[in-house]
Design an enzyme around this catalytic site. Sequence first.
Site, PDB file in Angstrom:
ATOM      1  N   LYS A  31      34.827  46.041  -7.941  1.00 58.54           N
ATOM      2  CA  LYS A  31      33.874  46.879  -8.682  1.00 58.54           C
ATOM      3  C   LYS A  31      34.039  48.367  -8.351  1.00 58.54           C
ATOM      4  O   LYS A  31      33.884  49.215  -9.234  1.00 58.54           O
ATOM      5  CB  LYS A  31      32.443  46.440  -8.410  1.00 58.54           C
ATOM      6  CG  LYS A  31      31.963  46.633  -6.986  1.00 58.54           C
ATOM      7  CD  LYS A  31      30.558  46.121  -6.783  1.00 58.54           C
ATOM      8  CE  LYS A  31      30.116  46.241  -5.332  1.00 58.54           C
ATOM      9  NZ  LYS A  31      30.010  47.609  -4.863  1.00 58.54           N
ATOM     10  N   THR A  32      34.373  48.692  -7.083  1.00 60.65           N
ATOM     11  CA  THR A  32      34.528  50.106  -6.717  1.00 60.65           C
ATOM     12  C   THR A  32      35.692  50.726  -7.476  1.00 60.65           C
ATOM     13  O   THR A  32      35.626  51.883  -7.893  1.00 60.65           O
ATOM     14  CB  THR A  32      34.733  50.255  -5.194  1.00 60.65           C
ATOM     15  OG1 THR A  32      33.697  49.547  -4.514  1.00 60.65           O
ATOM     16  CG2 THR A  32      34.678  51.710  -4.771  1.00 60.65           C
ATOM     17  N   ASP A  80      25.876  51.923  -8.767  1.00 60.63           N
ATOM     18  CA  ASP A  80      26.486  50.797  -8.046  1.00 60.63           C
ATOM     19  C   ASP A  80      25.380  49.909  -7.463  1.00 60.63           C
ATOM     20  O   ASP A  80      24.270  50.373  -7.216  1.00 60.63           O
ATOM     21  CB  ASP A  80      27.355  51.365  -6.925  1.00 60.63           C
ATOM     22  CG  ASP A  80      28.211  50.295  -6.258  1.00 60.63           C
ATOM     23  OD1 ASP A  80      28.420  49.229  -6.865  1.00 60.63           O
ATOM     24  OD2 ASP A  80      28.669  50.534  -5.117  1.00 60.63           O
ATOM     25  N   GLU A  81      25.691  48.635  -7.232  1.00 64.58           N
ATOM     26  CA  GLU A  81      24.742  47.680  -6.609  1.00 64.58           C
ATOM     27  C   GLU A  81      23.394  47.688  -7.338  1.00 64.58           C
ATOM     28  O   GLU A  81      22.328  47.758  -6.725  1.00 64.58           O
ATOM     29  CB  GLU A  81      24.531  48.013  -5.120  1.00 64.58           C
ATOM     30  CG  GLU A  81      25.797  48.028  -4.289  1.00 64.58           C
ATOM     31  CD  GLU A  81      26.360  46.642  -3.997  1.00 64.58           C
ATOM     32  OE1 GLU A  81      25.847  45.665  -4.564  1.00 64.58           O
ATOM     33  OE2 GLU A  81      27.326  46.540  -3.213  1.00 64.58           O
ATOM     34  N   GLN A 130      23.975  38.424  -5.682  1.00 65.75           N
ATOM     35  CA  GLN A 130      23.991  39.083  -4.373  1.00 65.75           C
ATOM     36  C   GLN A 130      22.752  39.951  -4.152  1.00 65.75           C
ATOM     37  O   GLN A 130      22.772  40.867  -3.342  1.00 65.75           O
ATOM     38  CB  GLN A 130      25.258  39.939  -4.223  1.00 65.75           C
ATOM     39  CG  GLN A 130      26.530  39.099  -4.163  1.00 65.75           C
ATOM     40  CD  GLN A 130      27.737  39.936  -3.783  1.00 65.75           C
ATOM     41  OE1 GLN A 130      27.941  40.301  -2.625  1.00 65.75           O
ATOM     42  NE2 GLN A 130      28.554  40.254  -4.766  1.00 65.75           N
ATOM     43  N   ARG A 141      32.023  36.276   2.169  1.00 64.63           N
ATOM     44  CA  ARG A 141      32.619  37.278   3.076  1.00 64.63           C
ATOM     45  C   ARG A 141      33.980  36.792   3.562  1.00 64.63           C
ATOM     46  O   ARG A 141      34.795  37.582   4.025  1.00 64.63           O
ATOM     47  CB  ARG A 141      31.745  37.518   4.323  1.00 64.63           C
ATOM     48  CG  ARG A 141      30.350  38.078   4.109  1.00 64.63           C
ATOM     49  CD  ARG A 141      30.265  39.253   3.182  1.00 64.63           C
ATOM     50  NE  ARG A 141      29.992  38.814   1.827  1.00 64.63           N
ATOM     51  CZ  ARG A 141      30.233  39.531   0.739  1.00 64.63           C
ATOM     52  NH1 ARG A 141      30.788  40.710   0.841  1.00 64.63           N
ATOM     53  NH2 ARG A 141      29.944  39.075  -0.467  1.00 64.63           N
TER      54      ARG A 141
END
Length: 672
Positions: A29-30, A215-216, A246, A607
């Site tokens: 996503k970044t 973002d997020e 998330q 993770r």
Amino acid sequence: MAQLNPRQKEAVLYIDGPCLVLAGAGSGKTSVITRKIAYLIEQCGMPARHIAAVTFTNKAAREMKERVGKLVNGRASRGLTVSTFHNLGLNIIRRELKHLGYKSGFTIFDAEDAGALIKEIMLKDGDLDTDLIQNVQHQISNWKSGLVEPQQALEMAESAGEQTWALIYERYNKALRAYNAVDFDDLIRLPSQLFASNEEVLGRWRQRIRYLLVDEYQDTNSSQYELVKHLVGHRGALTVVGDDDQSIYAWRGARPENLSLLKQDFPSLQLIKLEQNYRSTARILKVANELIAHNPHEFDKTLWSELGLGEPLRLIRCTTEDAEAERVATEILTQRLRRQCKFRDFAVLYRGNHQSRLLELKLQHHQIPYNISGGTSFFARAEIKDVMGYLRLLVNPSDDNAFLRVINTPRRQIGTGTLEALGTYSTEREISLLTACEEVGLQSIIPKKGLERLQGFCAWLHRVRDNCHNNDPIAAIREMIEDIDYEGWLYQNTTTPTVAEKRMANVWILVDSIRSSLEKNEDETLTGEERINQAVARLVLQDLLDRQDEEDVTDRVQLMTLHASKGLEFPHVYLVGMEEELLPHRNSIEENNIEEERRLTYVGITRAQKTLTMTLTKTRKQFGEKVETTYSRFLDELPEEDIEREGFSPVSKEQLEKKGAETFSSIKSMFD
């Protein structure tokens, strides 16, 4: 662009309206956000100064800005805003002080400052049960992030207790205003309210920010959502990136339903899903997908990977929590040898901080280096902040935040009413709180006793300052600490004498570091005042560096809570305590909030890059008693065929021999 997959490319190129990028864990996503910024600047001709990207942590903002700098040539990125929500809000407040009714140099209260103020208010109201302070503070934070004003909170109160809390909220806000101060929640609340009530100011900021990227997005609360909505308006020049699976911060006001609200507020919303994962093996993703499928979804997505099937996940049942911690420690030693990897390739994740204690002991016993994320920095300790407050005020008498921290630490019977009046007076006169204490005009608004106490404090502080500048500064600082009987105050306000002793030892460590700093300064041309000013400035800088050093990159096993692990990745992950009342947590079971606990487990699983090992125990100590545990309900939701179980039935001799042979073989291969 060539490095992007088709869905990522679609997300970057879509600028015809509002866009929701539903980005699964590890889906890049970044890259999408940073390349979209570059695309807007270089291909669409939008000046960087009209683009803003917001996220939730300084680390994420820093990384984003660095990556954009590598993508955009030369000066083209100048003026670009990449910041946290709170920094954006702070920037708006600074530029709109006149409209918000604040004077320049306003103070920002951190959580501890806010807690101290709430405590003062509660004591004034005769409520001595200070255990309530954290609950009241949390409720006030929730009201602010939900844009609920004190009057509304009062009207919504359903009991006398709730009414009291709403009244404390009202007094708290008044006190902040009088002190020319804001808290962290105000950094979003105040701009949101200003935009809602002032079209002229809103128009100016819309002209300034012509494209917004967030973002997020699943972590936004109500006030952050309103801020975004105001800035974007009907133009729809917006891209938000988020993952409803998330969303793990409901306890601090995050609303995953904000993703759904986007469809209502922006009917032309374009939905783009990023489902290819670049982090984990297919097996890890299959387990994660099956777990999270048990939650209701408005947006469905299925993560997939081209990194191969990977090893089965392991589930190990140990007899006790001591055996569990021992097993994790020895596993890390064994796996490090077998796989020829580093300690930093391992992470141990847990639901609550208390689970780390035994793990630490076992890692120390086996001489395994480790780092605990989120540990308390030396300068974040209350006693250090107290003494630093006095030192900051000695070197900068205009530091209003330091003044407010120390004026009643230890208590000097200077109430919030007196301090509010002082704050209002200093704001009107545009002078510091300390300077205001010495003005004749203060006599007309503060009763005699309160005024005498304020003036007594000022006179004492001036004496300490002169002593510090003209004599031995270390002796002067020690004398200051003894004058206020800080040690006695610690013993009165700490749970046990041992804790008070440790906290006082920290204070002397701080004083010793100032002495060391003064001794290293060999510039004889400096005055005593300049030398002590430099020493305190070095400590403040050291604090900032310490906070940066928390991002430990040395070769250590990483220990952290599941919440702290979000956004990170590790080759080998241990997820400990897979039991009812641990994961899911007892509070969540009682509050029927299992969906968020499932999302938290999903975050833990995703993770892992190569291997994931989950552990649980047959018995665990609770309040000193050994109790039988029940395995986590989430284990029943995982695909049986992808998990190898150990400790659920007797181990055969063949299995033990096979495992021993594998370990011996891997050690032998090291020397070969």
